[in-house]
Motif scaffolding. Structure first.
Motif, PDB file in Angstrom:
ATOM      1  N   GLN A 177       0.826  -1.207   0.000  1.00  0.00           N
ATOM      2  CA  GLN A 177       0.000   0.000   0.000  1.00  0.00           C
ATOM      3  C   GLN A 177       0.860   1.256   0.000  1.00  0.00           C
ATOM      4  O   GLN A 177       0.564   2.234  -0.691  1.00  0.00           O
ATOM      5  N   TYR A 178       1.931   1.219   0.775  1.00  0.00           N
ATOM      6  CA  TYR A 178       2.822   2.365   0.850  1.00  0.00           C
ATOM      7  C   TYR A 178       3.470   2.632  -0.510  1.00  0.00           C
ATOM      8  O   TYR A 178       3.473   3.770  -0.998  1.00  0.00           O
ATOM      9  N   ILE A 179       3.994   1.581  -1.136  1.00  0.00           N
ATOM     10  CA  ILE A 179       4.586   1.726  -2.466  1.00  0.00           C
ATOM     11  C   ILE A 179       3.518   2.163  -3.461  1.00  0.00           C
ATOM     12  O   ILE A 179       3.775   2.978  -4.357  1.00  0.00           O
ATOM     13  N   GLY A 180       2.288   1.650  -3.299  1.00  0.00           N
ATOM     14  CA  GLY A 180       1.195   2.054  -4.178  1.00  0.00           C
ATOM     15  C   GLY A 180       0.958   3.555  -4.141  1.00  0.00           C
ATOM     16  O   GLY A 180       0.754   4.195  -5.175  1.00  0.00           O
ATOM     17  N   HIS A 181       0.987   4.134  -2.938  1.00  0.00           N
ATOM     18  CA  HIS A 181       0.808   5.585  -2.827  1.00  0.00           C
ATOM     19  C   HIS A 181       2.017   6.344  -3.367  1.00  0.00           C
ATOM     20  O   HIS A 181       1.872   7.452  -3.908  1.00  0.00           O
ATOM     21  N   MET A 182       3.189   5.770  -3.230  1.00  0.00           N
ATOM     22  CA  MET A 182       4.359   6.380  -3.861  1.00  0.00           C
ATOM     23  C   MET A 182       4.190   6.411  -5.377  1.00  0.00           C
ATOM     24  O   MET A 182       4.529   7.410  -6.030  1.00  0.00           O
ATOM     25  N   LEU A 183       3.633   5.353  -5.930  1.00  0.00           N
ATOM     26  CA  LEU A 183       3.399   5.308  -7.370  1.00  0.00           C
ATOM     27  C   LEU A 183       2.324   6.302  -7.781  1.00  0.00           C
ATOM     28  O   LEU A 183       2.414   6.928  -8.846  1.00  0.00           O
ATOM     29  N   ARG A 184       1.308   6.464  -6.944  1.00  0.00           N
ATOM     30  CA  ARG A 184       0.243   7.437  -7.252  1.00  0.00           C
ATOM     31  C   ARG A 184       0.803   8.859  -7.323  1.00  0.00           C
ATOM     32  O   ARG A 184       0.564   9.586  -8.290  1.00  0.00           O
ATOM     33  N   ILE A 185       1.554   9.260  -6.318  1.00  0.00           N
ATOM     34  CA  ILE A 185       2.068  10.627  -6.321  1.00  0.00           C
ATOM     35  C   ILE A 185       3.138  10.801  -7.395  1.00  0.00           C
ATOM     36  O   ILE A 185       3.257  11.875  -7.997  1.00  0.00           O
ATOM     37  N   ALA A 186       3.908   9.757  -7.662  1.00  0.00           N
ATOM     38  CA  ALA A 186       4.917   9.839  -8.724  1.00  0.00           C
ATOM     39  C   ALA A 186       4.252  10.093 -10.073  1.00  0.00           C
ATOM     40  O   ALA A 186       4.723  10.918 -10.869  1.00  0.00           O
ATOM     41  N   GLN A 187       3.139   9.389 -10.338  1.00  0.00           N
ATOM     42  CA  GLN A 187       2.421   9.600 -11.591  1.00  0.00           C
ATOM     43  C   GLN A 187       1.861  11.019 -11.668  1.00  0.00           C
ATOM     44  O   GLN A 187       1.990  11.712 -12.689  1.00  0.00           O
ATOM     45  N   MET A 236      12.776   9.476  -4.891  1.00  0.00           N
ATOM     46  CA  MET A 236      12.027   9.780  -3.675  1.00  0.00           C
ATOM     47  C   MET A 236      12.788   9.395  -2.413  1.00  0.00           C
ATOM     48  O   MET A 236      12.735  10.106  -1.407  1.00  0.00           O
ATOM     49  N   VAL A 237      13.504   8.286  -2.454  1.00  0.00           N
ATOM     50  CA  VAL A 237      14.228   7.839  -1.258  1.00  0.00           C
ATOM     51  C   VAL A 237      15.644   8.380  -1.210  1.00  0.00           C
ATOM     52  O   VAL A 237      16.405   8.065  -0.296  1.00  0.00           O
ATOM     53  N   GLY A 238      16.011   9.216  -2.197  1.00  0.00           N
ATOM     54  CA  GLY A 238      17.296   9.898  -2.136  1.00  0.00           C
ATOM     55  C   GLY A 238      18.459   9.193  -2.791  1.00  0.00           C
ATOM     56  O   GLY A 238      19.610   9.450  -2.445  1.00  0.00           O
ATOM     57  N   LEU A 241      10.955  14.366  -5.037  1.00  0.00           N
ATOM     58  CA  LEU A 241      10.657  14.060  -6.433  1.00  0.00           C
ATOM     59  C   LEU A 241      10.118  15.298  -7.138  1.00  0.00           C
ATOM     60  O   LEU A 241      10.460  15.568  -8.297  1.00  0.00           O
ATOM     61  N   GLN A 242       9.279  16.069  -6.454  1.00  0.00           N
ATOM     62  CA  GLN A 242       8.732  17.282  -7.047  1.00  0.00           C
ATOM     63  C   GLN A 242       9.848  18.248  -7.451  1.00  0.00           C
ATOM     64  O   GLN A 242       9.854  18.788  -8.562  1.00  0.00           O
ATOM     65  N   ARG A 243      10.782  18.465  -6.545  1.00  0.00           N
ATOM     66  CA  ARG A 243      11.876  19.389  -6.845  1.00  0.00           C
ATOM     67  C   ARG A 243      12.666  18.928  -8.066  1.00  0.00           C
ATOM     68  O   ARG A 243      13.043  19.732  -8.919  1.00  0.00           O
ATOM     69  N   HIS A 244      12.917  17.622  -8.123  1.00  0.00           N
ATOM     70  CA  HIS A 244      13.720  17.116  -9.238  1.00  0.00           C
ATOM     71  C   HIS A 244      12.962  17.234 -10.559  1.00  0.00           C
ATOM     72  O   HIS A 244      13.521  17.714 -11.556  1.00  0.00           O
ATOM     73  N   LEU A 245      11.703  16.818 -10.585  1.00  0.00           N
ATOM     74  CA  LEU A 245      10.933  16.878 -11.830  1.00  0.00           C
ATOM     75  C   LEU A 245      10.752  18.320 -12.295  1.00  0.00           C
ATOM     76  O   LEU A 245      10.767  18.600 -13.497  1.00  0.00           O
ATOM     77  N   ALA A 246      10.574  19.244 -11.346  1.00  0.00           N
ATOM     78  CA  ALA A 246      10.380  20.654 -11.698  1.00  0.00           C
ATOM     79  C   ALA A 246      11.626  21.268 -12.318  1.00  0.00           C
ATOM     80  O   ALA A 246      11.544  22.307 -12.985  1.00  0.00           O
TER      81      ALA A 246
END
Length: 275
Positions: free
Chosen positions: A104-114, A148-150, A234-239
């Motif tokens: 579930q945790y990885i699932g939410h990581m995938l949701r926000i990554a998308q 995300m995990v650095g 992840l946001q900072r990097h993608l931006a």
């Protein structure tokens, strides 16, 4: 490759694949962009953002940041609640709940990554409606989680893929590079690193879940303390990548000073979802 080097990588890809199959994990790019920008943009801008990218539609970086922050706040709230509930069972029940909690945790990581990827100009990651992940999608998701995990070398992989997409006429993931070419060794290395890290996290999480009520608090608190900064990373990097550069925007859009606004907004955790 020796078996001991394959095992951590295999562990993570198995959890990633399982997480991607959970209900609600896959985000429909067009539907998300339409809903996310509805308050901020004209219908014409939104349709152009869907057909190309939000940057190409002339949407200012300040708005991209606001939309990204809102999505981060939503996903952080959602995953924290789920993790706390999953932390309640104690004793022998933890054997069954720890893997489910991790998926579930990885699932939410995938949701926000998308969501963040779509805001910052990436193509549809799940264009294929099949249950199984194709190799290119699996590869880029591994790199996103790595960022995300650095994992520093994951950032380099994402940057290279972004540059490849920015140079393509047809907007899609560079399948060859992600599955057999220049990016593939980076994907494998990140997956192996994440497999080792995941095992350590499972062990720590299992200890917390052995104590029912305290375990729930620790689980929820741990999730809040990790998910938000990982999403912001992840946001900072993608931006910062090629897909959000002025050269990939509409000529009519004003861009003066928006870079400064975006960086300030991204760096300020207190501004998440409040603008």
């Amino acid at each position: 490759m020796p078996q001991e080097l394959e095992q951590p990588e295999s562990k993570f890809t198995q959890v990633l694949d399982a997480a991607a199959k959970l209900p609600g994990v896959r985000i429909n790019r067009a539907a998300y962009l339409r809903a996310a920008f509805k308050r901020h943009c004209t219908e014409e801008q939104i349709e152009r953002a869907i057909a190309a990218t939000p940057a190409a539609a002339g949407i200012p970086l300040a708005i991209l940041t606001e939309v990204a922050n809102t999505s981060i706040a939503f996903e952080t709230s959602k995953v924290t609640g789920i993790s706390t509930v999953a932390g309640i069972p104690g004793g022998i029940a933890m054997i069954g709940t720890v893997p489910a909690d991790m998926a579930q945790y990885i699932g939410h990581m995938l949701r926000i990554a998308q969501k963040l990827a779509y805001v910052y100009g990436w193509p549809d990651l799940f264009a294929d409606d099949g249950d199984d992940l194709d190799e290119a999608t699996e590869g880029i998701l591994i790199l996103f989680v790595g960022v995300m995990v650095g994992v520093q070398f994951a950032q380099g992989g994402v940057s290279k893929v972004s540059a490849m997409i920015a140079s393509q006429v047809v907007k899609k993931l560079p399948e060859q590079a992600l599955t057999k070419g220049a990016i593939y060794p980076v994907v494998k290395k990140v997956a192996g690193f994440l497999g080792v890290s995941m095992t350590k996290k499972l062990f720590a999480s299992g200890i917390a879940k052995a104590i029912p009520v305290i375990g729930a608090l620790v689980s929820g608190g741990f999730t809040l303390a990790t998910f938000l900064p990982m999403s912001k990373r992840l946001q900072r990097h993608l931006a910062s990548l090629e897909l959000t550069k002025p050269g990939h925007r509409g000529d009519e859009a004003p861009f003066i000073d928006t870079e400064v606004i975006t960086l300030d907004a991204v760096e300020d955790p207190a501004g998440v979802g409040t603008r």
